[in-house]
Design a protein around this motif. Structure first.
Motif, PDB file in Angstrom:
ATOM      1  N   ALA A   1       0.832  -1.207   0.000  1.00 41.10           N
ATOM      2  CA  ALA A   1       0.000   0.000   0.000  1.00 41.10           C
ATOM      3  C   ALA A   1       0.864   1.252   0.000  1.00 41.10           C
ATOM      4  O   ALA A   1       0.550   2.249  -0.669  1.00 41.10           O
ATOM      5  N   ALA A   2       1.971   1.227   0.747  1.00 38.13           N
ATOM      6  CA  ALA A   2       2.874   2.378   0.787  1.00 38.13           C
ATOM      7  C   ALA A   2       3.440   2.678  -0.593  1.00 38.13           C
ATOM      8  O   ALA A   2       3.490   3.840  -1.027  1.00 38.13           O
ATOM      9  N   LEU A   3       3.840   1.621  -1.306  1.00 42.17           N
ATOM     10  CA  LEU A   3       4.400   1.809  -2.645  1.00 42.17           C
ATOM     11  C   LEU A   3       3.340   2.328  -3.607  1.00 42.17           C
ATOM     12  O   LEU A   3       3.564   3.311  -4.332  1.00 42.17           O
ATOM     13  N   VAL A   4       2.178   1.684  -3.637  1.00 41.41           N
ATOM     14  CA  VAL A   4       1.122   2.057  -4.579  1.00 41.41           C
ATOM     15  C   VAL A   4       0.643   3.484  -4.330  1.00 41.41           C
ATOM     16  O   VAL A   4       0.518   4.286  -5.275  1.00 41.41           O
ATOM     17  N   LEU A   5       0.398   3.828  -3.075  1.00 37.78           N
ATOM     18  CA  LEU A   5      -0.088   5.174  -2.765  1.00 37.78           C
ATOM     19  C   LEU A   5       0.978   6.233  -3.034  1.00 37.78           C
ATOM     20  O   LEU A   5       0.668   7.341  -3.486  1.00 37.78           O
ATOM     21  N   GLY A   6       2.246   5.895  -2.750  1.00 35.52           N
ATOM     22  CA  GLY A   6       3.325   6.844  -3.016  1.00 35.52           C
ATOM     23  C   GLY A   6       3.476   7.138  -4.491  1.00 35.52           C
ATOM     24  O   GLY A   6       3.571   8.300  -4.912  1.00 35.52           O
ATOM     25  N   VAL A   7       3.489   6.090  -5.313  1.00 38.71           N
ATOM     26  CA  VAL A   7       3.611   6.277  -6.760  1.00 38.71           C
ATOM     27  C   VAL A   7       2.376   6.982  -7.307  1.00 38.71           C
ATOM     28  O   VAL A   7       2.474   7.867  -8.169  1.00 38.71           O
TER      29      VAL A   7
ATOM     30  N   GLY B   1       5.366  12.084  -2.742  1.00 37.34           N
ATOM     31  CA  GLY B   1       5.379  10.630  -2.854  1.00 37.34           C
ATOM     32  C   GLY B   1       6.244   9.996  -1.779  1.00 37.34           C
ATOM     33  O   GLY B   1       5.889   8.951  -1.207  1.00 37.34           O
ATOM     34  N   ALA B   2       7.393  10.609  -1.499  1.00 32.48           N
ATOM     35  CA  ALA B   2       8.274  10.095  -0.448  1.00 32.48           C
ATOM     36  C   ALA B   2       7.586  10.163   0.915  1.00 32.48           C
ATOM     37  O   ALA B   2       7.664   9.229   1.720  1.00 32.48           O
TER      38      ALA B   2
ATOM     39  N   VAL C   1       2.746   5.765   5.263  1.00 32.77           N
ATOM     40  CA  VAL C   1       1.957   4.535   5.143  1.00 32.77           C
ATOM     41  C   VAL C   1       2.781   3.318   5.571  1.00 32.77           C
ATOM     42  O   VAL C   1       2.255   2.364   6.154  1.00 32.77           O
ATOM     43  N   ALA C   2       4.102   3.339   5.289  1.00 37.47           N
ATOM     44  CA  ALA C   2       4.955   2.211   5.669  1.00 37.47           C
ATOM     45  C   ALA C   2       5.248   2.174   7.166  1.00 37.47           C
ATOM     46  O   ALA C   2       5.830   1.205   7.656  1.00 37.47           O
ATOM     47  N   GLY C   3       4.880   3.226   7.880  1.00 36.31           N
ATOM     48  CA  GLY C   3       5.073   3.241   9.324  1.00 36.31           C
ATOM     49  C   GLY C   3       6.407   3.785   9.777  1.00 36.31           C
ATOM     50  O   GLY C   3       6.825   3.546  10.926  1.00 36.31           O
ATOM     51  N   VAL C   4       7.096   4.556   8.937  1.00 33.83           N
ATOM     52  CA  VAL C   4       8.372   5.163   9.332  1.00 33.83           C
ATOM     53  C   VAL C   4       8.100   6.327  10.280  1.00 33.83           C
ATOM     54  O   VAL C   4       7.255   7.186   9.976  1.00 33.83           O
ATOM     55  N   PRO C   5       8.771   6.398  11.444  1.00 37.05           N
ATOM     56  CA  PRO C   5       8.580   7.529  12.354  1.00 37.05           C
ATOM     57  C   PRO C   5       8.853   8.853  11.634  1.00 37.05           C
ATOM     58  O   PRO C   5       9.763   8.938  10.794  1.00 37.05           O
TER      59      PRO C   5
ATOM     60  N   GLN D   1      14.942   2.744   3.059  1.00 37.43           N
ATOM     61  CA  GLN D   1      14.945   2.723   4.518  1.00 37.43           C
ATOM     62  C   GLN D   1      13.643   2.186   5.112  1.00 37.43           C
ATOM     63  O   GLN D   1      13.641   1.654   6.220  1.00 37.43           O
ATOM     64  N   SER D   2      12.547   2.324   4.387  1.00 39.18           N
ATOM     65  CA  SER D   2      11.259   1.850   4.895  1.00 39.18           C
ATOM     66  C   SER D   2      11.068   0.359   4.708  1.00 39.18           C
ATOM     67  O   SER D   2      10.141  -0.227   5.291  1.00 39.18           O
ATOM     68  N   GLY D   3      11.918  -0.254   3.901  1.00 47.40           N
ATOM     69  CA  GLY D   3      11.770  -1.674   3.614  1.00 47.40           C
ATOM     70  C   GLY D   3      10.918  -1.960   2.397  1.00 47.40           C
ATOM     71  O   GLY D   3      10.813  -3.108   1.951  1.00 47.40           O
ATOM     72  N   VAL D   4      10.317  -0.916   1.805  1.00 48.28           N
ATOM     73  CA  VAL D   4       9.483  -1.106   0.616  1.00 48.28           C
ATOM     74  C   VAL D   4      10.320  -1.625  -0.552  1.00 48.28           C
ATOM     75  O   VAL D   4       9.903  -2.531  -1.284  1.00 48.28           O
ATOM     76  N   GLY D   5      11.512  -1.084  -0.703  1.00 50.80           N
ATOM     77  CA  GLY D   5      12.362  -1.494  -1.814  1.00 50.80           C
ATOM     78  C   GLY D   5      12.748  -2.957  -1.748  1.00 50.80           C
ATOM     79  O   GLY D   5      12.656  -3.691  -2.747  1.00 50.80           O
TER      80      GLY D   5
END
Length: 477
Positions: A7-13, A34-35, A41-45, A356-360
């Motif tokens: 969801a983080a990737l899709v919403l960001g793009v 986007g960043a 969404v990925a939960g990064v502080p 850093q978010s782990g999405v990659g």
């Protein structure tokens, strides 16, 4: 792939594409938003997210920002001093009568390395019209040849902004990418010439008298087209923030440009490229030697382009050109380069958040199970982004940003990934691309004929690049 990270990737793009296509904001803001969306969404502080964005932005520009600015400055000096026009005339003489389309493609390919496509076409199109009139060639065919030559190297060969940004974002070696991009560009040049020779005569009857009245009055023999720059400048300027205003003036002046020795005009282009490639070659073949140490300094991209800029500033303008005039050229170039530098930095920020978010890593793991070869992912991403928003440079930067984790985790050769992102950006140039308007309006085409001329040409280049990428994948692994 974890649902939250997906969801983080899709919403960001989606945020990037939506902002670029439908809002009043540009790609720089779109990539930053986007960043932010991806990280949240990925939960990064939040505090960490801001740190990732600033470090990604700064680290990217530390390696590539100076190079982009210097490359644009060299192009501006070539444009204003008459050096670009001198190179064009040299190629026409070199290839001879009957090969005017080959000469224009070669000219465009060389000039577009430091000069923006839009400016290069405006500067050189008066020569294309002159060749069409003098030798009875279809104006459309000669125009396609010129525009195609400009597009090929603009999309593939650093230090043009898109490929240069991709090199920094994907961690590729600049000298290797220059060599690989040049080889791929040379192989695509015959495609440009073939398309120009096939479509030129077919589209010639569709020249619009309202856009090119003098050509129509001459019965299709290639009038000077004095009114074309006015129409084209208006359309192109509207699509590109008025950037073509000075170019239209240059086009109207035509032969009033000062004459420059073509060897001198080529020097600011060739010397930096040779120094950068020399750094790559000596680093591999003569590592640890004094020669390699020398080239590691003068072949550093920023130093090589700085040398090229100094040569351009002191050898190309006329002797009576004032300091204020030259400084004005460089100031104008810096303004043009600024947004490209910002977009590149924002792409680096987005890429850092993805990492850093782990999405990659999650995306790389998921895509590795697909039937599509990993090296084609940058190609496909660039294709979709290009169609969505029109800019080839933005498509390359976005593709490099999103595919950087795949390159690192999937073992894709960085040079191959850069070529894939660049090749994908060829596809379907149409009304959302300012260069579409510059090419078609200066040529004198509109409607379906304009689409057949330039949208067809760029899509043909996109198709032709696919087997070349397959061959590159076999060689680079």
């Amino acid at each position: 792939m974890d649902v939250q990270l997906l969801a983080a990737l899709v919403l960001g793009v989606a945020a990037v594409v939506a902002i670029i296509v439908w809002s009043r904001l540009d790609a720089f803001v779109g990539l930053l938003v986007g960043a932010l969306v991806t990280g949240v969404v990925a939960g990064v502080p939040v505090t960490d997210l801001i740190g990732h964005i600033t470090s990604g932005f700064g680290d990217t520009l530390a390696g590539i920002g100076i190079v982009i600015a210097l490359g644009v400055m060299i192009g501006k000096v070539l444009e204003e001093s008459g050096g670009a026009d001198a190179l064009a005339r040299m190629f026409v003489r070199a290839f001879g009568k009957g090969r005017e389309d080959v000469a224009m493609t070669a000219t465009g390919s060389v000039v577009s390395v430091p000069v923006f496509c839009d400016s290069g076409f405006v500067i050189l199109h008066p020569l294309a019209r002159s060749l069409a009139r003098r030798y009875g060639k279809p104006l459309v065919g000669v125009s396609i040849a010129l525009a195609g030559g400009l597009a090929v190297t603009h999309h593939l060969v650093p230090p043009t902004p898109g490929p240069l940004a991709a090199v920094g974002l994907l961690g590729a070696d600049l000298g290797t990418v220059i060599l690989a991009g040049l080889i791929m560009a040379v192989l695509l040049v015959p495609v440009v010439i073939a398309y120009a020779r096939i479509m030129g005569p077919r589209l010639e009857p569709h020249l619009d008298p309202d856009l090119l009245p003098e050509f129509a009055a001459a019965g299709g023999s290639g009038g000077s087209g004095a009114s074309a720059p006015a129409s084209g400048g208006s359309a192109g300027g509207a699509a590109h923030g008025g950037k073509e205003g000075s170019g239209a003036s240059a086009a109207a002046e035509g032969t009033d440009k000062p004459r420059v020795n073509p060897a001198l005009a080529a020097l600011p282009l060739l010397l930096p490229l040779l120094l950068i490639v020399g750094n790559t070659v000596t680093g591999a073949a003569a590592e640890g030697t004094r020669l390699a140490e020398v080239f590691s300094f003068i072949g550093e991209p920023a130093i090589a382009l700085l040398i090229g800029l100094v040569i351009a500033v002191y050898l190309l303008p006329r002797l009576n050109t004032g300091r204020k005039t030259v400084v004005g050229w460089l100031t104008s170039a810096a303004a043009s380069a600024g947004m490209i530098v910002f977009i590149t930095g924002a792409g680096g920020a987005f890429g850092e958040v993805l990492r850093q978010s782990g999405v990659g890593d999650a995306l790389a793991e998921e895509v590795s199970t697909w039937a599509v070869p990993l090296f084609l992912m940058p190609f496909l991403i660039a294709t979709f982004v290009r169609i969505a928003q029109g800019s080839g440079t933005v498509a390359i930067i976005t593709a490099a940003t999103l595919s950087a984790p795949l390159v690192q985790s999937g073992g894709v050769d960085p040079t191959l990934a850069v070529l894939a992102a660049c090749a994908g950006s060829f596809v379907f140039s149409y009304v959302s691309d300012s260069f579409f308007w510059v090419v078609t309006r200066f040529t004198g085409l509109s409607g379906g004929a304009a689409m057949k001329m330039w949208t067809g040409a760029t899509t043909t280049l996109w198709l032709a690049s696919i087997p070349l990428l397959g061959i590159a994948a076999l060689i680079l692994g």
